[in-house]
Design a protein around this motif. Structure first.
Motif, mmCIF file in Angstrom:
data_model
loop_
_atom_site.group_PDB
_atom_site.id
_atom_site.type_symbol
_atom_site.label_atom_id
_atom_site.label_comp_id
_atom_site.label_asym_id
_atom_site.label_seq_id
_atom_site.Cartn_x
_atom_site.Cartn_y
_atom_site.Cartn_z
ATOM 1 N N ASP A 85 0.728 -1.690 0.129
ATOM 2 C CA ASP A 85 0.086 -0.071 0.035
ATOM 3 C C ASP A 85 0.869 1.470 0.213
ATOM 4 O O ASP A 85 1.767 1.331 1.260
ATOM 5 C CB ASP A 85 -0.671 0.412 1.240
ATOM 6 C CG ASP A 85 -1.917 0.949 1.555
ATOM 7 O OD1 ASP A 85 -1.659 2.008 0.365
ATOM 8 O OD2 ASP A 85 -2.007 1.377 2.748
ATOM 9 N N PRO A 86 0.316 2.180 -0.981
ATOM 10 C CA PRO A 86 1.964 3.191 -0.756
ATOM 11 C C PRO A 86 1.122 4.118 -0.084
ATOM 12 O O PRO A 86 1.809 4.829 0.249
ATOM 13 C CB PRO A 86 1.778 3.570 -2.344
ATOM 14 C CG PRO A 86 0.371 3.046 -3.049
ATOM 15 C CD PRO A 86 -0.028 2.005 -2.441
ATOM 16 N N SER A 87 0.061 4.605 0.640
ATOM 17 C CA SER A 87 -0.601 5.299 0.823
ATOM 18 C C SER A 87 -0.156 5.150 3.012
ATOM 19 O O SER A 87 0.261 5.536 2.951
ATOM 20 C CB SER A 87 -1.876 5.684 1.035
ATOM 21 O OG SER A 87 -1.974 4.251 2.196
ATOM 22 N N GLY A 88 -0.076 3.514 3.329
ATOM 23 C CA GLY A 88 0.990 3.555 4.345
ATOM 24 C C GLY A 88 -0.619 3.028 5.229
ATOM 25 O O GLY A 88 0.037 2.862 6.614
ATOM 26 N N TYR A 89 -1.262 2.937 4.954
ATOM 27 C CA TYR A 89 -2.943 2.908 5.571
ATOM 28 C C TYR A 89 -2.793 1.661 5.825
ATOM 29 O O TYR A 89 -3.082 1.075 7.640
ATOM 30 C CB TYR A 89 -3.512 2.839 4.690
ATOM 31 C CG TYR A 89 -5.085 2.707 5.496
ATOM 32 C CD1 TYR A 89 -5.832 3.210 6.489
ATOM 33 C CD2 TYR A 89 -5.690 1.217 5.055
ATOM 34 C CE1 TYR A 89 -6.780 3.522 6.648
ATOM 35 C CE2 TYR A 89 -7.310 1.074 6.266
ATOM 36 C CZ TYR A 89 -7.190 2.363 7.298
ATOM 37 O OH TYR A 89 -8.077 2.065 7.276
#
Length: 59
Positions: free
Chosen positions: A55-59
């Motif tokens: 996940d590129p958002s780091g969520y």
């Protein structure tokens, strides 16, 4: 305004609905997107799991 405590059965139902929605949302992604993002979903017993390893958002 007053706050009240929800019965545990209601809380469990809400959590189940949220988890199922999220699992379906991720499982419904295009196969190529699931692969790139590392999306995996599973059901087991009365529960479910969803993960997005990349996940590129780091969520």
């Amino acid at each position: 305004m007053s706050l009240r405590t929800l019965p545990i059965a209601d809380v469990q139902s809400i959590e189940q609905a949220e988890g199922e929605y999220f699992r379906r949302f991720l499982a419904g992604a295009a196969a190529a997107d699931r692969e790139v993002l590392g999306i995996r979903t599973a059901r087991f017993g009365g529960g479910m799991a969803a993960a997005m390893a990349d996940d590129p958002s780091g969520y």
